[in-house]
Every structure is written in C-alpha cells, then in structure tokens.
Design a protein around this motif. Structure first.
Motif, PDB file in Angstrom:
ATOM      1  N   ALA A 110     -32.330  29.587 -66.873  1.00 34.00           N
ATOM      2  CA  ALA A 110     -32.637  29.859 -68.280  1.00 34.00           C
ATOM      3  C   ALA A 110     -31.796  31.028 -68.820  1.00 34.00           C
ATOM      4  CB  ALA A 110     -34.124  30.164 -68.436  1.00 34.00           C
ATOM      5  N   LEU A 111     -31.694  32.095 -68.037  1.00 29.60           N
ATOM      6  CA  LEU A 111     -30.922  33.262 -68.466  1.00 29.60           C
ATOM      7  C   LEU A 111     -29.452  32.917 -68.654  1.00 29.60           C
ATOM      8  CD1 LEU A 111     -32.405  36.120 -66.233  1.00 29.60           C
ATOM      9  CD2 LEU A 111     -32.740  35.795 -68.684  1.00 29.60           C
ATOM     10  N   TRP A 112     -28.898  32.127 -67.718  1.00 26.76           N
ATOM     11  CA  TRP A 112     -27.465  31.851 -67.775  1.00 26.76           C
ATOM     12  C   TRP A 112     -27.130  30.851 -68.887  1.00 26.76           C
ATOM     13  CZ3 TRP A 112     -25.011  35.605 -66.313  1.00 26.76           C
ATOM     14  CH2 TRP A 112     -23.656  35.570 -66.008  1.00 26.76           C
ATOM     15  N   ALA A 113     -28.045  29.947 -69.185  1.00 27.15           N
ATOM     16  CA  ALA A 113     -27.841  29.070 -70.335  1.00 27.15           C
ATOM     17  C   ALA A 113     -27.861  29.884 -71.629  1.00 27.15           C
ATOM     18  CB  ALA A 113     -28.920  27.991 -70.370  1.00 27.15           C
ATOM     19  N   LEU A 114     -28.806  30.803 -71.747  1.00 29.63           N
ATOM     20  CA  LEU A 114     -28.877  31.666 -72.927  1.00 29.63           C
ATOM     21  C   LEU A 114     -27.648  32.565 -73.013  1.00 29.63           C
ATOM     22  CD1 LEU A 114     -30.640  32.394 -75.349  1.00 29.63           C
ATOM     23  CD2 LEU A 114     -31.813  34.085 -73.924  1.00 29.63           C
ATOM     24  N   ASN A 115     -27.132  32.958 -71.854  1.00 31.19           N
ATOM     25  CA  ASN A 115     -25.911  33.761 -71.830  1.00 31.19           C
ATOM     26  C   ASN A 115     -24.751  32.998 -72.464  1.00 31.19           C
ATOM     27  OD1 ASN A 115     -24.303  36.038 -71.136  1.00 31.19           O
ATOM     28  ND2 ASN A 115     -23.577  34.989 -69.303  1.00 31.19           N
ATOM     29  N   GLY A 116     -24.703  31.678 -72.270  1.00 29.22           N
ATOM     30  CA  GLY A 116     -23.671  30.867 -72.900  1.00 29.22           C
ATOM     31  C   GLY A 116     -23.734  30.942 -74.412  1.00 29.22           C
ATOM     32  N   VAL A 117     -24.945  31.044 -74.962  1.00 32.15           N
ATOM     33  CA  VAL A 117     -25.121  31.163 -76.413  1.00 32.15           C
ATOM     34  C   VAL A 117     -24.521  32.477 -76.913  1.00 32.15           C
ATOM     35  CG1 VAL A 117     -26.790  31.264 -78.300  1.00 32.15           C
ATOM     36  CG2 VAL A 117     -27.210  29.743 -76.351  1.00 32.15           C
ATOM     37  N   PHE A 118     -24.847  33.572 -76.241  1.00 32.02           N
ATOM     38  CA  PHE A 118     -24.333  34.880 -76.672  1.00 32.02           C
ATOM     39  C   PHE A 118     -22.834  35.005 -76.435  1.00 32.02           C
ATOM     40  CE2 PHE A 118     -28.822  35.959 -76.648  1.00 32.02           C
ATOM     41  CZ  PHE A 118     -28.917  36.825 -77.734  1.00 32.02           C
ATOM     42  N   GLN A 119     -22.346  34.444 -75.326  1.00 32.04           N
ATOM     43  CA  GLN A 119     -20.910  34.481 -75.068  1.00 32.04           C
ATOM     44  C   GLN A 119     -20.114  33.743 -76.148  1.00 32.04           C
ATOM     45  OE1 GLN A 119     -18.664  35.607 -72.531  1.00 32.04           O
ATOM     46  NE2 GLN A 119     -20.272  37.051 -72.015  1.00 32.04           N
ATOM     47  N   SER A 120     -20.710  32.710 -76.724  1.00 33.54           N
ATOM     48  CA  SER A 120     -20.010  31.936 -77.751  1.00 33.54           C
ATOM     49  C   SER A 120     -19.803  32.721 -79.044  1.00 33.54           C
ATOM     50  CB  SER A 120     -20.790  30.650 -78.056  1.00 33.54           C
ATOM     51  OG  SER A 120     -21.964  30.920 -78.801  1.00 33.54           O
ATOM     52  N   LEU A 121     -20.463  33.877 -79.171  1.00 32.57           N
ATOM     53  CA  LEU A 121     -20.349  34.680 -80.390  1.00 32.57           C
ATOM     54  C   LEU A 121     -19.154  35.626 -80.365  1.00 32.57           C
ATOM     55  CD1 LEU A 121     -24.099  35.736 -80.880  1.00 32.57           C
ATOM     56  CD2 LEU A 121     -22.875  33.886 -82.032  1.00 32.57           C
ATOM     57  N   ILE A 122     -18.388  35.633 -79.275  1.00 30.64           N
ATOM     58  CA  ILE A 122     -17.384  36.686 -79.115  1.00 30.64           C
ATOM     59  C   ILE A 122     -15.992  36.270 -79.586  1.00 30.64           C
ATOM     60  CG2 ILE A 122     -16.297  38.272 -77.471  1.00 30.64           C
ATOM     61  CD1 ILE A 122     -18.803  38.029 -75.729  1.00 30.64           C
ATOM     62  N   TRP A 123     -15.452  35.152 -79.068  1.00 34.21           N
ATOM     63  CA  TRP A 123     -14.037  34.879 -79.317  1.00 34.21           C
ATOM     64  C   TRP A 123     -13.725  34.456 -80.754  1.00 34.21           C
ATOM     65  CZ3 TRP A 123      -9.387  36.023 -78.518  1.00 34.21           C
ATOM     66  CH2 TRP A 123      -8.345  35.201 -78.952  1.00 34.21           C
ATOM     67  N   SER A 124     -14.496  33.562 -81.343  1.00 38.54           N
ATOM     68  CA  SER A 124     -14.178  33.084 -82.691  1.00 38.54           C
ATOM     69  C   SER A 124     -14.117  34.218 -83.718  1.00 38.54           C
ATOM     70  CB  SER A 124     -15.187  32.019 -83.132  1.00 38.54           C
ATOM     71  OG  SER A 124     -15.055  30.858 -82.345  1.00 38.54           O
ATOM     72  N   PRO A 125     -15.067  35.173 -83.717  1.00 34.53           N
ATOM     73  CA  PRO A 125     -14.946  36.297 -84.657  1.00 34.53           C
ATOM     74  C   PRO A 125     -13.710  37.164 -84.389  1.00 34.53           C
ATOM     75  CG  PRO A 125     -17.202  36.087 -83.889  1.00 34.53           C
ATOM     76  CD  PRO A 125     -16.390  35.170 -83.047  1.00 34.53           C
ATOM     77  N   VAL A 126     -13.346  37.325 -83.101  1.00 34.44           N
ATOM     78  CA  VAL A 126     -12.130  38.082 -82.789  1.00 34.44           C
ATOM     79  C   VAL A 126     -10.913  37.358 -83.358  1.00 34.44           C
ATOM     80  CG1 VAL A 126     -10.609  38.821 -80.914  1.00 34.44           C
ATOM     81  CG2 VAL A 126     -13.057  39.242 -80.747  1.00 34.44           C
ATOM     82  N   ALA A 127     -10.885  36.032 -83.218  1.00 34.93           N
ATOM     83  CA  ALA A 127      -9.788  35.247 -83.783  1.00 34.93           C
ATOM     84  C   ALA A 127      -9.729  35.406 -85.301  1.00 34.93           C
ATOM     85  CB  ALA A 127      -9.947  33.777 -83.404  1.00 34.93           C
ATOM     86  N   ARG A 128     -10.879  35.509 -85.941  1.00 36.20           N
ATOM     87  CA  ARG A 128     -10.907  35.706 -87.388  1.00 36.20           C
ATOM     88  C   ARG A 128     -10.296  37.061 -87.757  1.00 36.20           C
ATOM     89  NH1 ARG A 128     -16.239  36.464 -91.317  1.00 36.20           N
ATOM     90  NH2 ARG A 128     -15.042  36.852 -93.227  1.00 36.20           N
ATOM     91  N   ILE A 129     -10.571  38.087 -86.972  1.00 36.55           N
ATOM     92  CA  ILE A 129      -9.973  39.403 -87.231  1.00 36.55           C
ATOM     93  C   ILE A 129      -8.457  39.320 -87.150  1.00 36.55           C
ATOM     94  CG2 ILE A 129      -9.715  41.746 -86.304  1.00 36.55           C
ATOM     95  CD1 ILE A 129     -12.657  41.609 -85.473  1.00 36.55           C
ATOM     96  N   PHE A 130      -7.955  38.643 -86.112  1.00 38.63           N
ATOM     97  CA  PHE A 130      -6.507  38.489 -85.980  1.00 38.63           C
ATOM     98  C   PHE A 130      -5.917  37.744 -87.173  1.00 38.63           C
ATOM     99  CE2 PHE A 130      -6.885  38.527 -81.051  1.00 38.63           C
ATOM    100  CZ  PHE A 130      -6.997  39.903 -81.066  1.00 38.63           C
ATOM    101  N   ALA A 131      -6.620  36.730 -87.662  1.00 36.04           N
ATOM    102  CA  ALA A 131      -6.092  35.882 -88.729  1.00 36.04           C
ATOM    103  C   ALA A 131      -6.210  36.505 -90.108  1.00 36.04           C
ATOM    104  CB  ALA A 131      -6.806  34.529 -88.719  1.00 36.04           C
ATOM    105  N   GLU A 132      -7.193  37.392 -90.304  1.00 31.25           N
ATOM    106  CA  GLU A 132      -7.461  37.888 -91.648  1.00 31.25           C
ATOM    107  C   GLU A 132      -7.225  39.383 -91.828  1.00 31.25           C
ATOM    108  OE1 GLU A 132     -11.314  36.701 -93.012  1.00 31.25           O
ATOM    109  OE2 GLU A 132     -11.019  34.586 -92.504  1.00 31.25           O
ATOM    110  N   GLN A 133      -7.310  40.175 -90.750  1.00 35.95           N
ATOM    111  CA  GLN A 133      -7.213  41.619 -90.905  1.00 35.95           C
ATOM    112  C   GLN A 133      -5.947  42.225 -90.313  1.00 35.95           C
ATOM    113  OE1 GLN A 133     -10.839  43.729 -89.895  1.00 35.95           O
ATOM    114  NE2 GLN A 133     -12.125  42.043 -90.585  1.00 35.95           N
ATOM    115  N   MET A 134      -5.250  41.491 -89.457  1.00 30.45           N
ATOM    116  CA  MET A 134      -3.979  41.972 -88.931  1.00 30.45           C
ATOM    117  C   MET A 134      -2.892  41.802 -89.993  1.00 30.45           C
ATOM    118  SD  MET A 134      -3.665  43.267 -85.909  1.00 30.45           S
ATOM    119  CE  MET A 134      -4.638  43.515 -84.415  1.00 30.45           C
TER     120      MET A 134
END
Length: 421
Positions: A110-134
């Motif tokens: 259960a913990l590791w499945a939920l960890n997948g949910v939180f991990q999914s919040l990291i890369w896409s927003p970082v990619a948005r920073i590269f695309a819009e703020q750099m």
C-alpha cells in the motif's frame, strides 16, 4: 495573423542556479523511487518476502506512477510547480519513512503504490519550469542535461544502499532516503520562492509569437493537439523507449547470469556500471543533436534504427559471447538515452508557449512506463518459457514499431514546430 504574448523568465545570470536546484531536487526525489529496488535483493535474502512478493511491491509503484503521470501532467499546467514538487518529494519522504518502520507486507504494498502517486508529481512540473521559466536560448540545453539525472540518481542510490547495507540492514536505506528527501523538499520550497520573487521583479521579458494556424488548432482540446502535432505517434515510440530503458536495466544481470553464469556480485555491479555508461549517452546525443537533429521524431527514429541493429545482432550472440552481449546491450541502452532526450525531454518544450508542457510530458512519460510494465511482466515471461533469444526478438519487434511510429509522425511534428515563432 500572428498572436503575440509576453512573459517574464529567469535572468541569464541565474539560470544555471535554477537548473541546479531543479536537477538536484529531482535526483534526491528519485532516491524515494529507487530505494526499494536497491534493497530488494536484501529483502529477499533476509526472508522478509519471496521473489514473487518482492516483484509485486515494485509493480505497485510502477502502475501507480505510470497512470498518475497523465493526471499530474494535466494538473501541472494549472498548479504552481513549486507546490507540486514540494508535495511530491515530501510525500515520498514520509512514505519511505513508513517503509523503513513497517514489517507488514500488505502495508508495504500500500505504501509503495501510494509512493508512485507522489513520485508522479515531480518530473512534469520540473519540465514545465524548463519550458516556461528558463531563457529561451537555454531550454534545449537544460532539458538535454536533465536526462543525466536519472542514471546519476541510480548510481548514487545504489552506492548509498551498498554502504548502508554493509553496516546496517535494509531499513536504513529507506530511513536515510527519507531524511535526505525531507531536507531537499524544504530547500526546494525556499529556493523556488526566491526565484519566483526574482523573476517577477527583474525577470527578462520573452516575446512569444503564435501563428494563426497554431493558435487555432488548440481549440480541439488536448487529444486533437496530440493528433495534429504527432505526439500521439510519439507516445508509441516512448512506450518502446521505456520498455528498453528499464527492461535492459532490469534484465541485464539475469541474462548474463543465466547464459554465462556470471557471479552474483558481478551481476549486481552491472546495475551501477550501466547507468554510468548511459550518462555518456547524454553528451553524445547533445553533440549529435546540435548540428544534425532538427526534428525530434526523426532523431528518435535514428536512435531506434541503431537499436534494431544492435538487438538483432544480440539475438544471434546472446548465448555464445558474454563480451559481445554486454557491448550490444550497452549500445541499445545508450541509444535509449538519446530517444529519451528527444521524446520526453525536448518535445514538450515546444508546448510551453501554449501552457501544455506539463501535460504533454505526463502523457509521454506515462507511455514510457506502460512500456516499462510490459517489459517487467512480458520479457521475463518470454525468457522463462522460451529463453533469452526469443525475448530479445520481442524487443526488436517493438523497436521496429517505434521506428515506424516516429517516422510516421515526423512530418506532422515538423509542421507543428514551425508554427511557433
């Protein structure tokens, strides 16, 4: 008719610091995803769970992460990247802490499945920073450099685990990862708050020009955008890229052990050596792309073409030459670093002008993890039933599909790129 927009971006003098903050936070965030695979062998050896149970825990994260990539990508276009990455890294830290404290198999799943949910919040927003703020002239460079973060995080996680496991037990890896991630989350929030203030006060002004045909095409929604831009076909290629990227990393030790009776310690060492070699693929791809690749889908097609040749040769020598097998798998794996840069790192940049960088990143990343899941289940099953040679020819077949998809979408992608001034 051309539509003109303005927005503020990070000053050139501070862009390197912004990239380092994003890259370092993402690398530490990956500790929370890779920590389990780094201790899985020790979990099995200690009798905490058998192989089937251990594999299911890892699969729980895989599935949750892949599915949630779509939703986190869509959310990432509308919610502050600072808040999403903070929630992702801190939430993963808490769940790693739970993994280090629990002794229940059901709780771990259960913990590791939920960890997948939180991990999914990291890369896409970082990619948005590269695309819009750099700054615009640095976006391709930073997105290419970002491809080195995953193999670097793999090396660091496995090195950390090997040190901790030599003096403590598997729980220590989760606990130390949790502490480092919690600190990184706090530093990220403080650092991004500072950058937001600086960009708002003295950020450089970027002029965005959207040609009429480009802006009018956005009215059909995200699915329509994916079809007319070629991203839908790129997702097919991204699926195969994920299948090979994670499949080779996962199954290389087993192939070498099964076919050439490689020792356990040598097999584990390959889990560190391969990512180190893959880092060189980042710089090789940058060198090639700078002068020779102007269409990301054509570029990815080139990498898949080389992969097909390497894997086809591997199909003939995988049970007769350990050196040739290792060399050919390394070539294929390095080509997938190039495909990753083309498909997941560079293509989404072009959607920053219309506020879709995060959602397109999420879709392409989701496709990659569908491929990862297929490789985890399918390649192992084929290898168990028929041997490694047939499993390798399955990889070849999917690589051919990816090549055709990339070539099929390259024309649409080229026209779409040119519609952004």
């Amino acid at each position: 008719m051309t539509q003109v927009r303005e927005r503020r971006v990070c000053p050139h003098a501070l862009s390197q610091r912004l990239f380092l903050l994003c890259a370092a936070t993402y690398i530490v965030g990956l500790f929370g995803r890779l920590s389990y695979s780094a201790v899985m062998v020790d979990l099995i050896a200690s009798g905490s769970m058998d192989k089937a149970q251990a594999g299911f825990v890892g699969t729980a994260l895989f599935v949750a992460y892949g599915v949630c990539q779509i939703f986190s990508g869509l959310i990432g276009d509308h919610v502050s990247p600072k808040k999403l990455v903070f929630a992702g890294v801190l939430g993963s830290a808490v769940l790693n802490l739970g993994m280090g404290l629990t002794g229940s198999y059901a709780v771990m799943v259960a913990l590791w499945a939920l960890n997948g949910v939180f991990q999914s919040l990291i890369w896409s927003p970082v990619a948005r920073i590269f695309a819009e703020q750099m700054p615009p002239d640095q976006r391709r460079r930073v997105c290419s450099n970002a491809a080195a973060t995953y193999p670097l995080a793999t090396v660091l996680t496995y090195l950390l685990a090997s040190v901790l496991l030599s003096v403590l037990d598997w729980r220590s890896v989760f606990l130390v990862s949790s502490a480092v991630m919690a600190a990184a989350a706090v530093l990220w929030f403080a650092g991004m708050s500072w950058f937001e203030r600086v960009i708002a006060a003295r950020g450089e002004v970027e002029i965005i020009e959207l040609h009429h045909q480009h802006s009018s095409r956005q009215k059909g929604g995200l699915l329509h955008l994916m079809v007319i831009s070629g991203v839908l076909l790129a997702a097919v290629s991204s699926m195969t890229h994920g299948m090979l990227r994670d499949g080779i990393q996962t199954w290389l030790p087993s192939l070498m052990t099964d076919n050439f009776h490689l020792g356990t310690s040598a097999s584990v060492a390959l889990d560190i050596v391969l990512p180190l070699v893959n880092i060189s693929g980042v710089f090789l791809t940058k060198a090639i792309a700078k002068n020779h690749i102007h269409n990301e889908l054509k570029g990815s097609a080139g990498f898949f073409a080389v992969t097909i040749v390497a894997l086809s040769l591997l199909g003939f020598v995988c049970d007769s030459s350990a050196v040739a097998s290792l060399l050919l798998l390394t070539v294929a794996s390095t080509c997938m670093v190039g495909a990753n840069i083309m498909l997941v790192n560079l293509m989404p940049i072009h959607f920053g002008a219309i506020g879709r960088a995060s959602s397109v990143t999420g879709i392409l990343n989701c496709a990659a993890y569908v491929g990862s899941a297929l490789s985890s289940f399918g390649i192992g099953a084929v290898a168990d039933s028929f041997g490694w040679a047939p499993a390798i020819w399955v990889w070849v077949a999917f690589s051919l599909l990816a090549l055709l998809a990339a070539l099929g979408g390259s024309g649409r992608w080229g026209r779409y790129e040119r519609s952004v001034g």
